[in-house]
Write a protein that holds these residues in place. Structure first.
Motif, PDB file in Angstrom:
ATOM      1  N   UNK A 331       0.836  -1.193   0.000  1.00  0.00           N
ATOM      2  CA  UNK A 331       0.000   0.000   0.000  1.00  0.00           C
ATOM      3  C   UNK A 331       0.868   1.237   0.000  1.00  0.00           C
ATOM      4  N   UNK A 332       0.329   2.325   0.506  1.00  0.00           N
ATOM      5  CA  UNK A 332       1.067   3.576   0.583  1.00  0.00           C
ATOM      6  C   UNK A 332       1.140   4.036   2.029  1.00  0.00           C
ATOM      7  N   UNK A 333       1.991   5.036   2.283  1.00  0.00           N
ATOM      8  CA  UNK A 333       2.168   5.559   3.633  1.00  0.00           C
ATOM      9  C   UNK A 333       2.523   7.028   3.543  1.00  0.00           C
ATOM     10  N   UNK A 334       2.354   7.738   4.644  1.00  0.00           N
ATOM     11  CA  UNK A 334       2.648   9.171   4.656  1.00  0.00           C
ATOM     12  C   UNK A 334       3.175   9.591   6.018  1.00  0.00           C
ATOM     13  N   UNK A 335       4.254  10.379   5.972  1.00  0.00           N
ATOM     14  CA  UNK A 335       4.796  11.054   7.147  1.00  0.00           C
ATOM     15  C   UNK A 335       4.696  12.553   6.896  1.00  0.00           C
ATOM     16  N   UNK A 336       4.062  13.279   7.811  1.00  0.00           N
ATOM     17  CA  UNK A 336       3.903  14.735   7.689  1.00  0.00           C
ATOM     18  C   UNK A 336       4.767  15.447   8.719  1.00  0.00           C
ATOM     19  N   UNK A 337       5.477  16.500   8.289  1.00  0.00           N
ATOM     20  CA  UNK A 337       6.109  17.449   9.202  1.00  0.00           C
ATOM     21  C   UNK A 337       5.363  18.777   9.032  1.00  0.00           C
ATOM     22  N   UNK A 338       4.708  19.282  10.063  1.00  0.00           N
ATOM     23  CA  UNK A 338       3.904  20.495   9.962  1.00  0.00           C
ATOM     24  C   UNK A 338       4.567  21.635  10.735  1.00  0.00           C
ATOM     25  N   UNK A 339       4.875  22.716  10.020  1.00  0.00           N
ATOM     26  CA  UNK A 339       5.493  23.871  10.648  1.00  0.00           C
ATOM     27  C   UNK A 339       6.970  23.701  10.925  1.00  0.00           C
ATOM     28  N   UNK A 340       7.637  22.787  10.234  1.00  0.00           N
ATOM     29  CA  UNK A 340       9.060  22.540  10.441  1.00  0.00           C
ATOM     30  C   UNK A 340       9.889  23.275   9.382  1.00  0.00           C
ATOM     31  N   UNK A 341      11.096  23.691   9.760  1.00  0.00           N
ATOM     32  CA  UNK A 341      12.019  24.276   8.787  1.00  0.00           C
ATOM     33  C   UNK A 341      12.982  23.222   8.258  1.00  0.00           C
ATOM     34  N   UNK A 342      13.082  22.105   8.975  1.00  0.00           N
ATOM     35  CA  UNK A 342      13.920  20.973   8.567  1.00  0.00           C
ATOM     36  C   UNK A 342      13.001  19.786   8.293  1.00  0.00           C
ATOM     37  N   UNK A 343      13.285  19.062   7.208  1.00  0.00           N
ATOM     38  CA  UNK A 343      12.390  17.976   6.805  1.00  0.00           C
ATOM     39  C   UNK A 343      13.185  16.683   6.602  1.00  0.00           C
ATOM     40  N   UNK A 344      13.597  16.050   7.698  1.00  0.00           N
ATOM     41  CA  UNK A 344      14.388  14.822   7.556  1.00  0.00           C
ATOM     42  C   UNK A 344      13.564  13.694   6.951  1.00  0.00           C
ATOM     43  N   UNK A 345      14.199  12.910   6.092  1.00  0.00           N
ATOM     44  CA  UNK A 345      13.570  11.728   5.528  1.00  0.00           C
ATOM     45  C   UNK A 345      14.018  10.513   6.327  1.00  0.00           C
ATOM     46  N   UNK A 346      13.108   9.630   6.691  1.00  0.00           N
ATOM     47  CA  UNK A 346      13.452   8.498   7.560  1.00  0.00           C
ATOM     48  C   UNK A 346      14.346   7.479   6.859  1.00  0.00           C
ATOM     49  N   UNK A 347      15.076   6.735   7.653  1.00  0.00           N
ATOM     50  CA  UNK A 347      15.698   5.508   7.160  1.00  0.00           C
ATOM     51  C   UNK A 347      14.679   4.394   7.309  1.00  0.00           C
ATOM     52  N   UNK A 348      14.694   3.439   6.405  1.00  0.00           N
ATOM     53  CA  UNK A 348      13.685   2.377   6.436  1.00  0.00           C
ATOM     54  C   UNK A 348      14.285   1.087   5.904  1.00  0.00           C
ATOM     55  N   UNK A 349      13.903  -0.035   6.507  1.00  0.00           N
ATOM     56  CA  UNK A 349      14.409  -1.335   6.069  1.00  0.00           C
ATOM     57  C   UNK A 349      13.387  -2.407   6.408  1.00  0.00           C
TER      58      UNK A 349
END
Length: 360
Positions: A331-349
């Protein structure tokens, strides 16, 4: 002039044609995905009819839910209450009400083109901090093309909908507000319903079903190019689809066998809100009423170093923040950062679930 029976038959034919979206050759041949796909079309039909037929009179608008527990569009946020009102951009409107206890509030005017090209262009926006609230949370906003004193929501001539969003960090304790909308200077009573309004509402509802289903199926195909990862995607495509400008959207596509776990790790940035959610192939949030399919800034369990470990699996591993795949293999998934100036992308395995459970 189209007669009511001709309008109805055309509407039914267009809905039947939408089934080809569900049966496209590159959609996984999975009975669950297919069944949810046709339920998705039925849900979109319900939402489209509400917006374009029942709430289609812009002289007498009211707030209705275009996304909720059993009607979902484009990775709907389980923490949100969404209220829509159908309007005309060349008219003036008054919004009144009282704020609830949900931590976030915003109101946006959109030129809703989901039924045409899958877009929702924002014409004006007010965030919580932009609004002068009354001493007990009372609210009055004037929505119009021409500037107004006090709380003013800017419209453009092609604006067609006002979207009110409220977000909760804790659904068990926070409650939404109550809001009303009326046209200023409109007629005293609605005109009688007509065959023309029926034909227009049915036709636009069918276009809405096609537009939504096509748009978000194409998004899923885009995410599928990087399975189980979080690629950095141009945010303008999400804003075109109606996303908030102060939110960074990190979408993903996942494939997880029933003996595996998708382990996601990230240190959240400084922001007023974040959440992660698991969605199906059609970008509907999984059923958050009965299963743990989302985690947010308030509910998350943090590691000692501030890191967050999210584990998507068919059963609870007993560690981290478990997200239930709810019988799905992809399926699909979503991570939201709201009001952040930095937007790190997760590590995933991907790890074997038994291995994860035994090692912690």
């Amino acid at each position: 002039m189209t007669t009511p029976i001709e309008a109805w038959r055309s509407f039914c034919e267009k809905l039947a044609e939408a089934g080809e979206i569900i049966l496209a050759p590159d959609v996984p041949d999975d009975p669950l995905i297919q069944a949810e796909g046709f339920r998705y079309l039925s849900r979109l039909t319900k939402l489209g009819l509400e917006q374009y037929l029942e709430a289609g009179d812009a002289d007498f608008p009211f707030f209705y839910k275009l996304s909720h527990e059993t009607g979902k569009i484009g990775a709907d946020n389980p923490d949100n209450d969404y209220w829509n009102a159908s309007i005309r951009g060349d008219c003036d409107y008054r919004i009144t009400g009282k704020r609830g206890s949900m931590f976030y509030f915003s109101i946006v005017a959109n030129a809703m083109r989901y039924h045409i090209d899958g877009s929702a262009h924002a014409t004006g926006q007010l965030l919580d901090s932009d609004i002068a609230w009354g001493p007990n949370g009372e609210l009055e906003i004037i929505a119009s093309c021409n500037p107004q004193p006090g709380n003013w929501l800017r419209l453009e001539p092609d604006a067609s909908v006002i979207v009110l969003r409220q977000s909760a960090l804790d659904r068990t304790t926070e409650r939404g507000g109550e809001f009303h909308i009326e046209r200023i200077g409109g007629p005293a009573a609605p005109a009688p319903f007509t065959a023309e309004r029926l034909a227009s509402g049915l036709a636009t509802s069918a276009q809405f079903v096609h537009g939504i289903a096509n748009t978000f199926a194409d998004w899923t195909r885009l995410f599928r190019a990087h399975p189980n990862q979080f690629p950095d995607i141009d945010q303008s495509m999400f804003q075109k689809g109606g996303g908030a400008k102060d939110i960074y959207y990190a979408h993903s596509y996942w494939r997880i066998a029933f003996d595996e776990a998708w382990v996601i790790e990230v240190t959240p940035p400084d922001c007023y809100y974040w959440n992660f959610q698991l969605d199906n192939w059609w970008m509907e949030s999984l059923d958050y009423r009965f299963r743990p399919i989302t985690v947010n800034k308030h509910s998350a369990r943090y590691e000692a170093d501030g890191n967050v470990r999210i584990i998507c699996a068919a059963r609870d591993p007993g560690i981290g923040n478990w997200i239930d795949t709810s019988g799905h293999a992809e399926g699909t998934a979503l991570l939201r950062w709201a009001g952040a100036t930095d937007h790190p992308l997760p590590s995933a395995k991907i790890l074997k679930l038994e291995e994860l459970c035994s090692t912690g």
